[in-house]
Design a protein around this motif. Structure first.
Motif, PDB file in Angstrom:
ATOM      1  N   LEU A   1       0.856  -1.175   0.000  1.00 53.95           N
ATOM      2  CA  LEU A   1       0.000   0.000   0.000  1.00 53.95           C
ATOM      3  C   LEU A   1       0.891   1.223   0.000  1.00 53.95           C
ATOM      4  CD1 LEU A   1      -2.601  -1.090   2.658  1.00 53.95           C
ATOM      5  CD2 LEU A   1      -2.889  -1.034   0.207  1.00 53.95           C
ATOM      6  N   GLN A   2       0.517   2.230  -0.776  1.00 53.64           N
ATOM      7  CA  GLN A   2       1.287   3.460  -0.818  1.00 53.64           C
ATOM      8  C   GLN A   2       0.451   4.590  -0.256  1.00 53.64           C
ATOM      9  OE1 GLN A   2       3.170   4.519  -4.450  1.00 53.64           O
ATOM     10  NE2 GLN A   2       3.828   2.440  -4.896  1.00 53.64           N
ATOM     11  N   ALA A   3       1.119   5.472   0.463  1.00 55.61           N
ATOM     12  CA  ALA A   3       0.451   6.638   1.014  1.00 55.61           C
ATOM     13  C   ALA A   3       1.409   7.808   0.990  1.00 55.61           C
ATOM     14  CB  ALA A   3      -0.010   6.371   2.442  1.00 55.61           C
ATOM     15  N   ILE A   4       0.891   8.977   0.674  1.00 53.88           N
ATOM     16  CA  ILE A   4       1.666  10.212   0.745  1.00 53.88           C
ATOM     17  C   ILE A   4       0.971  11.080   1.789  1.00 53.88           C
ATOM     18  CG2 ILE A   4       2.446  12.264  -0.486  1.00 53.88           C
ATOM     19  CD1 ILE A   4       2.359  10.597  -3.063  1.00 53.88           C
TER      20      ILE A   4
ATOM     21  N   ALA B   1       1.510  10.086  11.238  1.00 61.09           N
ATOM     22  CA  ALA B   1       1.326   9.948   9.792  1.00 61.09           C
ATOM     23  C   ALA B   1       0.849   8.553   9.410  1.00 61.09           C
ATOM     24  CB  ALA B   1       2.629  10.281   9.069  1.00 61.09           C
ATOM     25  N   GLU B   2       1.449   7.500  10.008  1.00 56.55           N
ATOM     26  CA  GLU B   2       1.031   6.130   9.668  1.00 56.55           C
ATOM     27  C   GLU B   2      -0.396   5.863  10.104  1.00 56.55           C
ATOM     28  OE1 GLU B   2       3.836   3.430  11.329  1.00 56.55           O
ATOM     29  OE2 GLU B   2       5.328   3.818   9.781  1.00 56.55           O
ATOM     30  N   ALA B   3      -0.775   6.331  11.272  1.00 53.92           N
ATOM     31  CA  ALA B   3      -2.142   6.111  11.755  1.00 53.92           C
ATOM     32  C   ALA B   3      -3.161   6.811  10.854  1.00 53.92           C
ATOM     33  CB  ALA B   3      -2.278   6.600  13.192  1.00 53.92           C
ATOM     34  N   LYS B   4      -2.833   8.017  10.399  1.00 50.52           N
ATOM     35  CA  LYS B   4      -3.740   8.733   9.498  1.00 50.52           C
ATOM     36  C   LYS B   4      -3.873   7.999   8.169  1.00 50.52           C
ATOM     37  CE  LYS B   4      -2.912  13.358  11.293  1.00 50.52           C
ATOM     38  NZ  LYS B   4      -2.358  14.682  10.990  1.00 50.52           N
ATOM     39  N   ALA B   5      -2.751   7.502   7.643  1.00 47.50           N
ATOM     40  CA  ALA B   5      -2.791   6.768   6.379  1.00 47.50           C
ATOM     41  C   ALA B   5      -3.630   5.506   6.514  1.00 47.50           C
ATOM     42  CB  ALA B   5      -1.375   6.431   5.925  1.00 47.50           C
ATOM     43  N   LEU B   6      -3.473   4.794   7.635  1.00 46.39           N
ATOM     44  CA  LEU B   6      -4.266   3.588   7.865  1.00 46.39           C
ATOM     45  C   LEU B   6      -5.750   3.925   7.980  1.00 46.39           C
ATOM     46  CD1 LEU B   6      -4.414   0.547   8.379  1.00 46.39           C
ATOM     47  CD2 LEU B   6      -4.064   1.034  10.803  1.00 46.39           C
ATOM     48  N   ALA B   7      -6.087   4.991   8.680  1.00 40.55           N
ATOM     49  CA  ALA B   7      -7.490   5.383   8.833  1.00 40.55           C
ATOM     50  C   ALA B   7      -8.114   5.733   7.483  1.00 40.55           C
ATOM     51  CB  ALA B   7      -7.597   6.563   9.792  1.00 40.55           C
ATOM     52  N   GLU B   8      -7.374   6.432   6.633  1.00 43.27           N
ATOM     53  CA  GLU B   8      -7.895   6.765   5.315  1.00 43.27           C
ATOM     54  C   GLU B   8      -8.061   5.516   4.456  1.00 43.27           C
ATOM     55  OE1 GLU B   8      -5.431   9.731   3.537  1.00 43.27           O
ATOM     56  OE2 GLU B   8      -5.850  11.190   5.111  1.00 43.27           O
TER      57      GLU B   8
ATOM     58  N   VAL C   1      -1.055  -1.244  11.281  1.00 41.75           N
ATOM     59  CA  VAL C   1      -0.046  -0.722  10.359  1.00 41.75           C
ATOM     60  C   VAL C   1       0.968  -1.804  10.033  1.00 41.75           C
ATOM     61  CG1 VAL C   1       1.820   0.958  10.131  1.00 41.75           C
ATOM     62  CG2 VAL C   1      -0.352   1.659  11.103  1.00 41.75           C
ATOM     63  N   GLU C   2       1.329  -2.629  11.011  1.00 37.78           N
ATOM     64  CA  GLU C   2       2.318  -3.676  10.807  1.00 37.78           C
ATOM     65  C   GLU C   2       1.820  -4.779   9.867  1.00 37.78           C
ATOM     66  OE1 GLU C   2       1.483  -2.560  13.968  1.00 37.78           O
ATOM     67  OE2 GLU C   2       3.225  -1.241  14.042  1.00 37.78           O
TER      68      GLU C   2
ATOM     69  N   ILE D   1       4.496   1.506   1.778  1.00 34.96           N
ATOM     70  CA  ILE D   1       5.432   2.430   1.165  1.00 34.96           C
ATOM     71  C   ILE D   1       4.872   3.801   1.527  1.00 34.96           C
ATOM     72  CG2 ILE D   1       6.393   3.348  -0.962  1.00 34.96           C
ATOM     73  CD1 ILE D   1       6.085   0.559  -2.167  1.00 34.96           C
ATOM     74  N   LEU D   2       5.498   4.436   2.500  1.00 29.70           N
ATOM     75  CA  LEU D   2       4.964   5.672   3.055  1.00 29.70           C
ATOM     76  C   LEU D   2       5.882   6.823   2.687  1.00 29.70           C
ATOM     77  CD1 LEU D   2       2.633   6.646   4.871  1.00 29.70           C
ATOM     78  CD2 LEU D   2       4.184   6.407   6.812  1.00 29.70           C
TER      79      LEU D   2
END
Length: 73
Positions: free
Chosen positions: A27-30, A37-44, A57-58, A63-64
């Motif tokens: 999964l990619q997140a910007i 940042a990781e928690a926000k990306a996971l929530a989205e 997240v684990e 790819i963050l």
């Protein structure tokens, strides 16, 4: 014209036989950088893909890309 039962069954058989997409490799997140940042990306991601509820997240091959404001305090 109404479709007949046999035509509906043939259409359903085609849909059921359609290939399933391959599992996600990563999964990619910007995100704009901060401590969460990781928690926000996971929530989205979970908001867009409810089938992934309960994963952490684990559990993902992330790819963050974090955008950090300049100058860093």
């Amino acid at each position: 014209m109404k479709p007949s039962a046999s035509r509906i069954e043939r259409m359903l058989a085609k849909v059921e036989a359609a290939p399933v997409p391959p599992p996600r490799k990563c999964l990619q997140a910007i995100v704009h950088g901060d401590d969460e940042a990781e928690a926000k990306a996971l929530a989205e991601h979970v908001a867009r893909h409810p089938e992934d509820v309960g994963l952490t997240v684990e559990d993902f091959n992330w790819i963050l890309h974090v955008i950090v404001p300049w100058p860093v305090d």
